[in-house]
Design a protein around this motif. Structure first.
Motif, PDB file in Angstrom:
ATOM      1  N   GLU A 249      -5.913  -2.307  21.880  1.00 34.37           N
ATOM      2  CA  GLU A 249      -5.683  -2.854  23.223  1.00 34.37           C
ATOM      3  C   GLU A 249      -4.545  -2.147  23.955  1.00 34.37           C
ATOM      4  O   GLU A 249      -4.561  -2.041  25.177  1.00 34.37           O
ATOM      5  N   HIS A 250      -3.556  -1.667  23.206  1.00 31.79           N
ATOM      6  CA  HIS A 250      -2.399  -1.007  23.815  1.00 31.79           C
ATOM      7  C   HIS A 250      -2.479   0.518  23.729  1.00 31.79           C
ATOM      8  O   HIS A 250      -1.508   1.202  24.040  1.00 31.79           O
ATOM      9  N   ARG A 251      -3.614   1.016  23.287  1.00 30.24           N
ATOM     10  CA  ARG A 251      -3.870   2.468  23.190  1.00 30.24           C
ATOM     11  C   ARG A 251      -2.865   3.193  22.301  1.00 30.24           C
ATOM     12  O   ARG A 251      -2.441   4.308  22.581  1.00 30.24           O
ATOM     13  N   PHE A 252      -2.492   2.515  21.204  1.00 35.00           N
ATOM     14  CA  PHE A 252      -1.637   3.148  20.205  1.00 35.00           C
ATOM     15  C   PHE A 252      -2.507   3.848  19.169  1.00 35.00           C
ATOM     16  O   PHE A 252      -3.567   3.346  18.806  1.00 35.00           O
ATOM     17  N   LYS A 253      -2.051   4.971  18.682  1.00 35.84           N
ATOM     18  CA  LYS A 253      -2.626   5.571  17.488  1.00 35.84           C
ATOM     19  C   LYS A 253      -1.951   4.893  16.299  1.00 35.84           C
ATOM     20  O   LYS A 253      -0.867   4.331  16.425  1.00 35.84           O
ATOM     21  N   VAL A 254      -2.581   4.939  15.131  1.00 36.32           N
ATOM     22  CA  VAL A 254      -2.081   4.210  13.967  1.00 36.32           C
ATOM     23  C   VAL A 254      -1.747   5.161  12.822  1.00 36.32           C
ATOM     24  O   VAL A 254      -2.515   6.078  12.520  1.00 36.32           O
ATOM     25  N   VAL A 255      -0.603   4.909  12.216  1.00 34.10           N
ATOM     26  CA  VAL A 255      -0.174   5.630  11.014  1.00 34.10           C
ATOM     27  C   VAL A 255      -0.046   4.586   9.902  1.00 34.10           C
ATOM     28  O   VAL A 255       0.831   3.728   9.958  1.00 34.10           O
ATOM     29  N   PRO A 256      -0.930   4.630   8.904  1.00 34.37           N
ATOM     30  CA  PRO A 256      -0.831   3.671   7.789  1.00 34.37           C
ATOM     31  C   PRO A 256       0.208   4.154   6.774  1.00 34.37           C
ATOM     32  O   PRO A 256      -0.082   4.971   5.916  1.00 34.37           O
ATOM     33  N   ALA A 257       1.425   3.635   6.881  1.00 34.94           N
ATOM     34  CA  ALA A 257       2.514   4.079   6.015  1.00 34.94           C
ATOM     35  C   ALA A 257       2.681   3.198   4.781  1.00 34.94           C
ATOM     36  O   ALA A 257       3.592   3.412   3.989  1.00 34.94           O
ATOM     37  N   CYS A 258       1.810   2.208   4.603  1.00 35.87           N
ATOM     38  CA  CYS A 258       1.855   1.412   3.375  1.00 35.87           C
ATOM     39  C   CYS A 258       0.506   1.562   2.674  1.00 35.87           C
ATOM     40  O   CYS A 258      -0.515   1.847   3.308  1.00 35.87           O
ATOM     41  N   ALA A 259       0.510   1.376   1.384  1.00 39.70           N
ATOM     42  CA  ALA A 259      -0.685   1.607   0.566  1.00 39.70           C
ATOM     43  C   ALA A 259      -1.849   0.709   0.983  1.00 39.70           C
ATOM     44  O   ALA A 259      -2.996   1.151   1.021  1.00 39.70           O
ATOM     45  N   TYR A 260      -1.567  -0.555   1.303  1.00 37.45           N
ATOM     46  CA  TYR A 260      -2.653  -1.452   1.672  1.00 37.45           C
ATOM     47  C   TYR A 260      -3.330  -0.991   2.959  1.00 37.45           C
ATOM     48  O   TYR A 260      -4.553  -0.916   3.040  1.00 37.45           O
ATOM     49  N   ALA A 261      -2.539  -0.694   3.990  1.00 38.56           N
ATOM     50  CA  ALA A 261      -3.104  -0.265   5.273  1.00 38.56           C
ATOM     51  C   ALA A 261      -3.900   1.028   5.103  1.00 38.56           C
ATOM     52  O   ALA A 261      -4.982   1.180   5.682  1.00 38.56           O
ATOM     53  N   GLU A 262      -3.409   1.931   4.297  1.00 41.33           N
ATOM     54  CA  GLU A 262      -4.122   3.193   4.051  1.00 41.33           C
ATOM     55  C   GLU A 262      -5.472   2.923   3.380  1.00 41.33           C
ATOM     56  O   GLU A 262      -6.505   3.443   3.802  1.00 41.33           O
ATOM     57  N   ALA A 263      -5.484   2.087   2.361  1.00 44.84           N
ATOM     58  CA  ALA A 263      -6.733   1.766   1.667  1.00 44.84           C
ATOM     59  C   ALA A 263      -7.695   1.029   2.596  1.00 44.84           C
ATOM     60  O   ALA A 263      -8.905   1.296   2.600  1.00 44.84           O
ATOM     61  N   PHE A 264      -7.181   0.103   3.397  1.00 41.75           N
ATOM     62  CA  PHE A 264      -8.016  -0.646   4.337  1.00 41.75           C
ATOM     63  C   PHE A 264      -8.700   0.319   5.303  1.00 41.75           C
ATOM     64  O   PHE A 264      -9.907   0.220   5.543  1.00 41.75           O
ATOM     65  N   LEU A 265      -7.930   1.231   5.859  1.00 38.65           N
ATOM     66  CA  LEU A 265      -8.489   2.156   6.841  1.00 38.65           C
ATOM     67  C   LEU A 265      -9.489   3.127   6.209  1.00 38.65           C
ATOM     68  O   LEU A 265     -10.435   3.550   6.870  1.00 38.65           O
ATOM     69  N   GLN A 266      -9.331   3.448   4.951  1.00 39.37           N
ATOM     70  CA  GLN A 266     -10.312   4.291   4.257  1.00 39.37           C
ATOM     71  C   GLN A 266     -11.641   3.551   4.089  1.00 39.37           C
ATOM     72  O   GLN A 266     -12.697   4.160   4.119  1.00 39.37           O
ATOM     73  N   ARG A 267     -11.581   2.225   3.944  1.00 44.50           N
ATOM     74  CA  ARG A 267     -12.797   1.421   3.755  1.00 44.50           C
ATOM     75  C   ARG A 267     -13.466   1.018   5.066  1.00 44.50           C
ATOM     76  O   ARG A 267     -14.608   0.569   5.053  1.00 44.50           O
ATOM     77  N   HIS A 268     -12.764   1.139   6.176  1.00 45.46           N
ATOM     78  CA  HIS A 268     -13.284   0.647   7.455  1.00 45.46           C
ATOM     79  C   HIS A 268     -13.318   1.779   8.485  1.00 45.46           C
ATOM     80  O   HIS A 268     -12.402   1.932   9.296  1.00 45.46           O
ATOM     81  N   GLU A 269     -14.409   2.503   8.481  1.00 47.09           N
ATOM     82  CA  GLU A 269     -14.565   3.659   9.375  1.00 47.09           C
ATOM     83  C   GLU A 269     -14.567   3.275  10.848  1.00 47.09           C
ATOM     84  O   GLU A 269     -14.330   4.120  11.707  1.00 47.09           O
TER      85      GLU A 269
ATOM     86  N   LEU B  51       2.564 -11.337   5.662  1.00 44.81           N
ATOM     87  CA  LEU B  51       3.017 -10.584   6.815  1.00 44.81           C
ATOM     88  C   LEU B  51       2.572  -9.132   6.795  1.00 44.81           C
ATOM     89  O   LEU B  51       2.207  -8.580   5.761  1.00 44.81           O
ATOM     90  N   LEU B  52       2.589  -8.565   7.978  1.00 45.22           N
ATOM     91  CA  LEU B  52       2.348  -7.140   8.180  1.00 45.22           C
ATOM     92  C   LEU B  52       3.431  -6.671   9.145  1.00 45.22           C
ATOM     93  O   LEU B  52       3.540  -7.183  10.263  1.00 45.22           O
ATOM     94  N   ASP B  53       4.263  -5.739   8.704  1.00 41.94           N
ATOM     95  CA  ASP B  53       5.337  -5.190   9.525  1.00 41.94           C
ATOM     96  C   ASP B  53       4.909  -3.844  10.087  1.00 41.94           C
ATOM     97  O   ASP B  53       4.177  -3.088   9.430  1.00 41.94           O
ATOM     98  N   TYR B  54       5.382  -3.546  11.290  1.00 46.29           N
ATOM     99  CA  TYR B  54       5.051  -2.276  11.917  1.00 46.29           C
ATOM    100  C   TYR B  54       6.209  -1.804  12.785  1.00 46.29           C
ATOM    101  O   TYR B  54       7.131  -2.563  13.090  1.00 46.29           O
ATOM    102  N   GLN B  55       6.141  -0.546  13.180  1.00 41.24           N
ATOM    103  CA  GLN B  55       7.075   0.036  14.145  1.00 41.24           C
ATOM    104  C   GLN B  55       6.236   0.723  15.217  1.00 41.24           C
ATOM    105  O   GLN B  55       5.121   1.172  14.931  1.00 41.24           O
ATOM    106  N   ILE B  56       6.771   0.812  16.415  1.00 45.84           N
ATOM    107  CA  ILE B  56       6.119   1.566  17.479  1.00 45.84           C
ATOM    108  C   ILE B  56       7.027   2.736  17.823  1.00 45.84           C
ATOM    109  O   ILE B  56       8.195   2.537  18.166  1.00 45.84           O
ATOM    110  N   LYS B  57       6.475   3.943  17.700  1.00 45.07           N
ATOM    111  CA  LYS B  57       7.219   5.162  18.034  1.00 45.07           C
ATOM    112  C   LYS B  57       6.266   6.129  18.717  1.00 45.07           C
ATOM    113  O   LYS B  57       5.216   6.468  18.154  1.00 45.07           O
TER     114      LYS B  57
END
Length: 100
Positions: free
Chosen positions: A72-92, A32-38
């Motif tokens: 698709e929903h024009r959200f900006k992303v905040v990687p608040a977990c270590a995996y998401a942060e590392a993924f985004l660093q590897r995928h420009e 799973l991947l959990d998220y919040q929208i704020k």
């Protein structure tokens, strides 16, 4: 829950809008991947892949599906977990989604 499975994937990715979660069941295990929208921001708070299915790219697929949803929903992303942060660093290719 809605299926949001990318073409060619061997397992189904579902979007559980009510629980703010993308999930996939692989060989009987739930990833799973959990998220919040704020304020038009998707905050990725947690990714989890059980050990028996680790190392198969499941977390990466969940993250890609979540990022596609954010785009698709024009959200900006905040990687608040270590995996998401590392993924985004590897995928420009997802840099445009990051909150600066």
């Amino acid at each position: 829950m809605a299926s949001v499975t990318p073409p060619g994937l061997a397992y189904e990715v579902e979007h559980d809008l009510a629980h703010h979660r993308f999930q996939a069941r692989v060989k009987g295990h739930l990833a799973l991947l959990d998220y919040q929208i704020k304020r038009k921001r998707m905050i990725i708070t947690h990714t989890e892949v059980p050990e028996p299915i680790a190392g198969r790219g499941v977390a990466g697929e969940l993250t890609k599906v979540a990022l596609r949803y954010a785009r698709e929903h024009r959200f900006k992303v905040v990687p608040a977990c270590a995996y998401a942060e590392a993924f985004l660093q590897r995928h420009e290719e997802y840099d445009d989604l990051l909150v600066r």
